[in-house]
Design an enzyme around this catalytic site. Structure first.
Site, PDB file in Angstrom:
ATOM      1  N   LYS A   5      -9.298  -5.820  -9.581  1.00  0.00           N
ATOM      2  CA  LYS A   5      -8.818  -7.186  -9.765  1.00  0.00           C
ATOM      3  C   LYS A   5      -9.582  -8.118  -8.836  1.00  0.00           C
ATOM      4  CE  LYS A   5      -7.333  -8.392  -6.356  1.00  0.00           C
ATOM      5  NZ  LYS A   5      -7.943  -8.524  -5.013  1.00  0.00           N
ATOM      6  N   TYR A  17      -1.838 -11.503  -6.625  1.00  0.00           N
ATOM      7  CA  TYR A  17      -0.688 -10.605  -6.445  1.00  0.00           C
ATOM      8  C   TYR A  17       0.620 -11.370  -6.647  1.00  0.00           C
ATOM      9  CZ  TYR A  17      -3.742  -6.994  -4.533  1.00  0.00           C
ATOM     10  OH  TYR A  17      -4.712  -6.036  -4.383  1.00  0.00           O
TER      11      TYR A  17
HETATM   12  P1  NAD Z   1     -16.750  -4.709  -0.164  1.00  0.00           P
HETATM   13  O1  NAD Z   1     -17.549  -5.884   0.238  1.00  0.00           O
HETATM   14  O2  NAD Z   1     -16.189  -3.853   0.916  1.00  0.00           O
HETATM   15  O3  NAD Z   1     -17.557  -3.775  -1.170  1.00  0.00           O
HETATM   16  C1  NAD Z   1     -18.315  -4.310  -2.234  1.00  0.00           C
HETATM   17  C2  NAD Z   1     -19.360  -3.312  -2.656  1.00  0.00           C
HETATM   18  O4  NAD Z   1     -20.150  -3.893  -3.680  1.00  0.00           O
HETATM   19  C3  NAD Z   1     -20.308  -2.898  -1.517  1.00  0.00           C
HETATM   20  O5  NAD Z   1     -20.530  -1.528  -1.559  1.00  0.00           O
HETATM   21  C4  NAD Z   1     -21.588  -3.656  -1.843  1.00  0.00           C
HETATM   22  O6  NAD Z   1     -22.738  -2.995  -1.372  1.00  0.00           O
HETATM   23  C5  NAD Z   1     -21.541  -3.671  -3.357  1.00  0.00           C
HETATM   24  N1  NAD Z   1     -22.369  -4.734  -3.941  1.00  0.00           N
HETATM   25  C6  NAD Z   1     -23.159  -4.561  -5.017  1.00  0.00           C
HETATM   26  N2  NAD Z   1     -23.839  -5.675  -5.290  1.00  0.00           N
HETATM   27  C7  NAD Z   1     -23.468  -6.586  -4.365  1.00  0.00           C
HETATM   28  C8  NAD Z   1     -23.848  -7.934  -4.124  1.00  0.00           C
HETATM   29  N3  NAD Z   1     -24.726  -8.572  -4.914  1.00  0.00           N
HETATM   30  N4  NAD Z   1     -23.284  -8.567  -3.088  1.00  0.00           N
HETATM   31  C9  NAD Z   1     -22.361  -7.951  -2.307  1.00  0.00           C
HETATM   32  N5  NAD Z   1     -21.982  -6.662  -2.477  1.00  0.00           N
HETATM   33  C10 NAD Z   1     -22.537  -5.979  -3.498  1.00  0.00           C
HETATM   34  O7  NAD Z   1     -15.563  -5.264  -1.092  1.00  0.00           O
HETATM   35  P2  NAD Z   1     -14.193  -4.533  -1.454  1.00  0.00           P
HETATM   36  O8  NAD Z   1     -13.136  -5.005  -0.518  1.00  0.00           O
HETATM   37  O9  NAD Z   1     -14.407  -3.084  -1.602  1.00  0.00           O
HETATM   38  O10 NAD Z   1     -13.867  -5.231  -2.876  1.00  0.00           O
HETATM   39  C11 NAD Z   1     -14.483  -4.816  -4.072  1.00  0.00           C
HETATM   40  C12 NAD Z   1     -13.586  -5.195  -5.277  1.00  0.00           C
HETATM   41  O11 NAD Z   1     -12.318  -4.587  -5.119  1.00  0.00           O
HETATM   42  C13 NAD Z   1     -13.308  -6.690  -5.419  1.00  0.00           C
HETATM   43  O12 NAD Z   1     -13.238  -7.034  -6.773  1.00  0.00           O
HETATM   44  C14 NAD Z   1     -11.939  -6.873  -4.773  1.00  0.00           C
HETATM   45  O13 NAD Z   1     -11.203  -7.977  -5.273  1.00  0.00           O
HETATM   46  C15 NAD Z   1     -11.275  -5.570  -5.122  1.00  0.00           C
HETATM   47  N6  NAD Z   1     -10.252  -5.158  -4.140  1.00  0.00           N
HETATM   48  C16 NAD Z   1      -9.045  -4.739  -4.606  1.00  0.00           C
HETATM   49  C17 NAD Z   1      -8.062  -4.324  -3.708  1.00  0.00           C
HETATM   50  C18 NAD Z   1      -6.757  -3.782  -4.221  1.00  0.00           C
HETATM   51  O14 NAD Z   1      -5.843  -3.596  -3.425  1.00  0.00           O
HETATM   52  N7  NAD Z   1      -6.638  -3.490  -5.507  1.00  0.00           N
HETATM   53  C19 NAD Z   1      -8.307  -4.374  -2.339  1.00  0.00           C
HETATM   54  C20 NAD Z   1      -9.562  -4.786  -1.897  1.00  0.00           C
HETATM   55  C21 NAD Z   1     -10.528  -5.181  -2.812  1.00  0.00           C
END
Ligand code: NAD
Length: 366
Positions: free
Chosen positions: A135, A220
């Protein structure tokens, strides 16, 4: 209940006899139908994949981590070793089409920045994989629709990572609302936020995030209101407050909004990137109230009711629950409760909140 010893013997014997046939297949406890473990490839190995989803996959009864998609070679090497992955199941964002030949991968779980979800979901669908997408589903209604169309065209299933839809404390609150245990729900107050650290991260870039606190955590609160009412909002009024115009140059910092629902329920929410300690909801009813505080954490969500009853159902792992359900839906050919259509509808309502902020007045959705 005392078990019939003969029946117990027969089920155990049958399970033992079947064991060689079940190689590579996750057999359930004795006596239950065996369950094939679906292979899940994680696309994007950031914080959520590393700290929540990969550990959760180890706890699921019907899934296993069978592949990764990453743009960082050092992460590929680390994950390969840690999770015993084969070379053929390691991809970068450009080679996802090669998954078409990989029978070990059934589902691609897209965990990249919001505005990359479509590209990665489309690549997975084109390779013949089911798609589970974090999401918010994408950053516009049009892009959500493109994702739905692409996965449908591939004949695969699409789900959105709404973990609270599987969290038993949230589900208990939905029951209280539906069964009117404390009377009818009238007013919902739902809030979520955290203090944003690193000013360089993608969450603060419009191109990648699509928006700020609203897209990330406000969603949320929207989900809570939709879950408790079982309805879609028909009227939205919103405002934004920015205290740091440099850090939040491209995205919203704090958003306040109200929604009206067809039954007359009203919701009120604040989401923010500017404070911690805001992660709960309360439903005011005709005879009292109920709610969770915290409601949106990975662990330890709990709450109370106005009749002094605690709401505190133990949760194994929200991510394991959502993945097990998605795999069950695929295996049993059932629709998922966290459909692409639900993800699209949420993005539509988030866009209406932005529209109300921009216009400085309420927006009608009927
Ligand atoms: P993060 O920044 O920790 O991870 C993002 C990943 O995407 C990294 O591994 C990064 O290398 C990669 N990536 C690929 N192309 C990229 C680019 N052009 N720029 C930046 N990063 C790039 O983020 P996250 O917290 O893991 O979030 C990822 C997704 O998960 C988002 O959509 C976020 O909304 C969602 N999320 C959901 C929850 C939940 O509780 N359901 C919690 C956190 C995040």
């Amino acid at each position: 209940m005392t078990q019939n010893p003969r029946r117990q013997f027969l089920t155990q014997t049958a399970a033992l006899a079947a064991a060689p046939l079940l190689a590579g297949v996750g057999a359930d406890a004795f006596g239950q139908a065996p369950t094939r473990k679906l292979g899940v490839a994680l696309c994007g190995l950031g914080s959520l994949s590393s700290n929540q989803i990969a550990p959760a996959l180890l706890k699921t009864r019907n899934c296993r981590l069978s592949g990764i998609v990453t743009g960082t070679p050092s992460k590929a090497a680390e994950w390969k070793q840690k999770y015993n992955l084969s070379d053929k199941s390691i991809y970068d964002y450009k080679s996802m089409h090669r998954m078409a030949d990989n029978k070990d991968i059934d589902i691609v779980y897209v965990v990249t920045p919001n505005a990359l979800h479509l590209e990665h979901a489309m690549a997975a669908a084109a390779a013949g994989k089911h798609v589970f997408c974090e999401k918010p589903m994408e950053i516009s209604v049009e892009r959500c629709q493109q994702m739905i169309d692409a996965v449908k065209k591939a004949g695969k299933m699409l789900g959105v990572g709404y973990r609270c839809q599987f969290e038993p404390n949230h589900l208990e609150c939905v029951r209280l609302a539906k069964e009117k245990v404390l009377g009818e729900v009238k007013i919902i107050d739902a809030n979520f936020g955290f203090g944003m650290g690193d000013p360089t991260q993608w969450r603060l870039k419009r191109d990648l995030a699509g928006g700020g606190s609203l897209m990330d955590v406000g969603i949320y609160c929207l989900q809570t209101a939709r879950m408790l009412t079982g309805e879609d909002p028909v009227w939205i009024n919103a405002a934004e407050v920015k205290t740091d115009a440099v850090k939040f140059r491209e995205v919203d910092e704090t958003v306040l909004w109200q929604m009206k629902f067809p039954s007359g329920v009203v919701s009120n929410s604040v989401c923010t990137y500017n404070a911690n300690g805001l992660a709960g909801f309360r439903a005011a009813t005709t005879r009292g109230w109920f709610g969770l505080e915290p409601a949106y954490f990975y662990n330890g969500n709990r709450g109370r009711r106005s009749d002094n009853t605690e709401i505190n159902i133990p949760v194994s792992d929200q991510f394991a629950l959502e993945l097990e359900d998605f795999a069950d839906c695929i295996i049993n050919k059932k629709p998922t409760r966290v459909s692409g259509e639900m993800g699209l509808a949420d993005v539509k309502f988030l866009m209406a909140i932005y529209e109300s902020i921009k216009k400085g007045r309420p927006v009608s959705l009927v």
